[in-house]
Enzyme design. Sequence first.
Site, short mmCIF file in Angstrom:
data_model
loop_
_atom_site.label_atom_id
_atom_site.label_comp_id
_atom_site.label_asym_id
_atom_site.label_seq_id
_atom_site.Cartn_x
_atom_site.Cartn_y
_atom_site.Cartn_z
N SER A 1 48.86 -41.80 -67.36
CA SER A 1 48.81 -40.43 -67.89
C SER A 1 48.20 -39.47 -66.88
O SER A 1 48.09 -38.27 -67.12
CB SER A 1 48.01 -40.38 -69.22
OG SER A 1 46.74 -40.97 -69.04
N ASN B 1 38.67 -44.90 -75.47
CA ASN B 1 39.21 -44.42 -76.76
C ASN B 1 38.35 -43.30 -77.36
O ASN B 1 38.88 -42.31 -77.85
CB ASN B 1 39.35 -45.58 -77.74
CG ASN B 1 40.33 -46.63 -77.24
OD1 ASN B 1 41.02 -46.40 -76.25
ND2 ASN B 1 40.38 -47.77 -77.91
N THR C 1 65.96 -4.06 -95.32
CA THR C 1 65.99 -5.37 -95.96
C THR C 1 67.40 -5.87 -95.70
O THR C 1 68.34 -5.06 -95.65
CB THR C 1 65.70 -5.31 -97.47
OG1 THR C 1 66.70 -4.50 -98.09
CG2 THR C 1 64.33 -4.72 -97.77
N HIS C 2 67.54 -7.16 -95.52
CA HIS C 2 68.86 -7.75 -95.18
C HIS C 2 69.44 -7.10 -93.92
O HIS C 2 70.65 -7.08 -93.75
CB HIS C 2 69.85 -7.61 -96.34
CG HIS C 2 69.27 -7.99 -97.67
ND1 HIS C 2 69.33 -9.26 -98.19
CD2 HIS C 2 68.57 -7.25 -98.59
CE1 HIS C 2 68.73 -9.29 -99.37
NE2 HIS C 2 68.24 -8.09 -99.63
N SER D 1 71.69 -7.48 -64.85
CA SER D 1 72.72 -8.51 -64.93
C SER D 1 73.29 -8.71 -63.53
O SER D 1 73.36 -7.77 -62.74
CB SER D 1 73.82 -8.06 -65.88
OG SER D 1 75.04 -8.69 -65.55
N LYS E 1 73.63 -2.95 -67.01
CA LYS E 1 72.79 -3.66 -67.97
C LYS E 1 71.30 -3.56 -67.71
O LYS E 1 70.84 -3.61 -66.58
CB LYS E 1 73.17 -5.14 -67.99
CG LYS E 1 74.59 -5.37 -68.45
CD LYS E 1 74.70 -5.35 -69.94
CE LYS E 1 74.45 -6.75 -70.44
NZ LYS E 1 74.63 -6.82 -71.88
N ASN F 1 68.52 -5.70 -69.59
CA ASN F 1 68.46 -6.75 -70.61
C ASN F 1 67.04 -7.09 -71.04
O ASN F 1 66.13 -7.09 -70.22
CB ASN F 1 69.16 -8.02 -70.10
CG ASN F 1 70.65 -7.84 -69.97
OD1 ASN F 1 71.24 -7.04 -70.70
ND2 ASN F 1 71.26 -8.56 -69.05
N GLU G 1 63.86 -12.30 -75.22
CA GLU G 1 64.74 -13.42 -75.56
C GLU G 1 64.07 -14.76 -75.25
O GLU G 1 64.20 -15.73 -76.00
CB GLU G 1 66.06 -13.31 -74.80
CG GLU G 1 66.94 -12.19 -75.30
CD GLU G 1 68.12 -11.94 -74.37
OE1 GLU G 1 69.26 -12.07 -74.83
OE2 GLU G 1 67.90 -11.60 -73.19
N TYR H 1 42.99 -47.04 -82.51
CA TYR H 1 43.67 -46.46 -81.35
C TYR H 1 44.92 -47.26 -81.00
O TYR H 1 44.92 -48.49 -81.04
CB TYR H 1 42.73 -46.44 -80.12
CG TYR H 1 43.43 -45.88 -78.90
CD1 TYR H 1 43.51 -44.51 -78.70
CD2 TYR H 1 44.07 -46.73 -77.99
CE1 TYR H 1 44.19 -43.99 -77.60
CE2 TYR H 1 44.76 -46.22 -76.90
CZ TYR H 1 44.82 -44.85 -76.71
OH TYR H 1 45.51 -44.35 -75.65
N GLN I 1 48.63 -41.53 -76.44
CA GLN I 1 48.67 -40.86 -75.14
C GLN I 1 49.78 -39.80 -75.08
O GLN I 1 49.71 -38.86 -74.29
CB GLN I 1 48.88 -41.91 -74.04
CG GLN I 1 48.94 -41.36 -72.65
CD GLN I 1 48.88 -42.48 -71.62
OE1 GLN I 1 47.86 -43.15 -71.50
NE2 GLN I 1 49.97 -42.70 -70.90
N LYS J 1 49.46 -35.57 -75.29
CA LYS J 1 48.97 -34.59 -74.32
C LYS J 1 50.01 -33.64 -73.72
O LYS J 1 49.78 -32.43 -73.66
CB LYS J 1 48.21 -35.31 -73.20
CG LYS J 1 46.77 -35.62 -73.63
CD LYS J 1 46.02 -36.45 -72.64
CE LYS J 1 46.24 -37.92 -72.84
NZ LYS J 1 45.90 -38.40 -74.21
N1 ARG Z 1 45.13 -42.39 -71.31
C1 ARG Z 1 44.74 -42.81 -72.61
C2 ARG Z 1 45.19 -41.78 -73.65
O1 ARG Z 1 45.49 -40.73 -73.26
C3 ARG Z 1 43.25 -42.93 -72.70
C4 ARG Z 1 42.78 -44.01 -73.62
C5 ARG Z 1 43.27 -45.32 -73.15
N2 ARG Z 1 42.75 -46.38 -73.88
C6 ARG Z 1 43.24 -47.61 -73.77
N3 ARG Z 1 42.66 -48.48 -74.45
N4 ARG Z 1 44.26 -47.88 -73.02
O2 ARG Z 1 45.24 -42.04 -74.82
#
Ligand code: ARG
Length: 458
Positions: free
Chosen positions: A22, A109, A154-155, A276, A282, A284, A289, A316, A321, A324
């Site tokens: 991660s 964790n 409205t509408h 454009s 144009k 725009n 948008e 956990y 993970q 994120k």
């Molecule tokens: N990178 C992990 C997460 O974002 C951190 C916790 C990892 N824990 C584990 N027991 N592998 O959740």
Amino acid sequence: MRHLKGRLHKAADEKVAAYTSSLPFDWRLYRQDIAGSIAHARMLAKQGIISESDSVLIVQGLESIQQEIEQGKFEFKAELEDIHMAIEARLIEKTGEVGGKLHTARSRNDQIALDLRLYIREVIAQTINSIRELQRALVNLAEANMDVVIPGYTHLQPAQPVLLAHHLLAYFEMLQRDISRLKCSRKRVDVLPLGSGAMAGVAYNVDRDFLSRELGFDQVSQNSLDAVSDRDFVLEYEAAASIGMMHLSRLAEEVILWSSAEFGFIELDEAFATGSSIMPQKKNPDVAELVRGKTGRVYGNLMALLTTMKALPLSYNRDLQEDKEGLFDTVDTLLASLDICTGMIATLKVNTENAAKAMGRGYLLATDLADYLVRKGEAFRNAHEIVGRLVSYAVKEGKSLAELSFAEYSNFSPLFDKDVYTITIESSLAARDTVGGTAPKRVAQALADAKKTLGQGS
Ligand code: ARG
């Protein structure tokens, strides 16, 4: 990472390392991670779990790592699994065995749960500030155009006259609720998970209240299994962000409609419009948008995490993970969208003439005409029917209500009097003198209230 492997003797397959890491995205949590680790190291020393001198070395090490990261000198090694491992590995590089004591009485964790809570706490404050800026731009635009009347719809059909300011202040209200949603969710974010360990608590005499005070939390989590596996607070932010983006998308839609040749109520500043590549004429509304378009990914991130969490057994699981990237994308998208909307609203010009022209179309005073007959003694349902027939007659004749002769009025009801011509846009607005109505004095009051809210800070 050798010291991570524990019972494993073989290094992870390269593909596995890349698939499970991660670090490419959670490096963004380095500040929160370091703040949490500093508090943890201090707590360990205070409780006599590590020595005071070790704690000092660890804290200094962590502070210098933060500097390395901020100066771009830190090497994020691809083989390290996440930001927690990357920082710890560097600490051990710098301080040797001492650094290896930091992870006593802690697990990644409870560490990641802490980092995320610290992060969302900050992000909530930033989001509220950005919403305030947009509210300010809306209030300024409303104040500068207090006498502009537009057709209310409205509408998407012309309905009744409203002040442009009334319409703009409707968005102020929506944004106000977005702020209150964020503030309310903040209470549930403000809970310290550290001390929950991997999931069962920790076998050391830790002081969680000390940690909570150090890190400025309001409460300490009460169940370790829940603390390491709960992501409700991420979902709540994403839900609030989704509702917020929905509001921005509606505002964007109106900007798109209003800047079209057909409506022409506003003109976008050139700095907030695009050309454009083929049609030279144009101008725009791409910015609006894209705000409308980006709403989809913010909803998507919420749905993705809800789906990830559905049916996860306690406690956990690595699935978590996946929280994120979506969260970061939502934060980036929402903050950028708020900021761009603020700029767009702050710079656009109102085209008063086009708004006035639009007021002449659509028989906007039909309701007032029915109310007139009611005041003369007609039941509302009958009045509605009479004015309906009158409007369809006027449409056929190609006349506006003001252009109908008194004889023509009298053909539809004996209750019409010469004073029927006193029904005007102004009288229509002024008549809606209820709390939350579009009467100019009510709108002036709403504007004053909005300014007061803005003046009161958060
Ligand atoms: N990178 C992990 C997460 O974002 C951190 C916790 C990892 N824990 C584990 N027991 N592998 O959740």
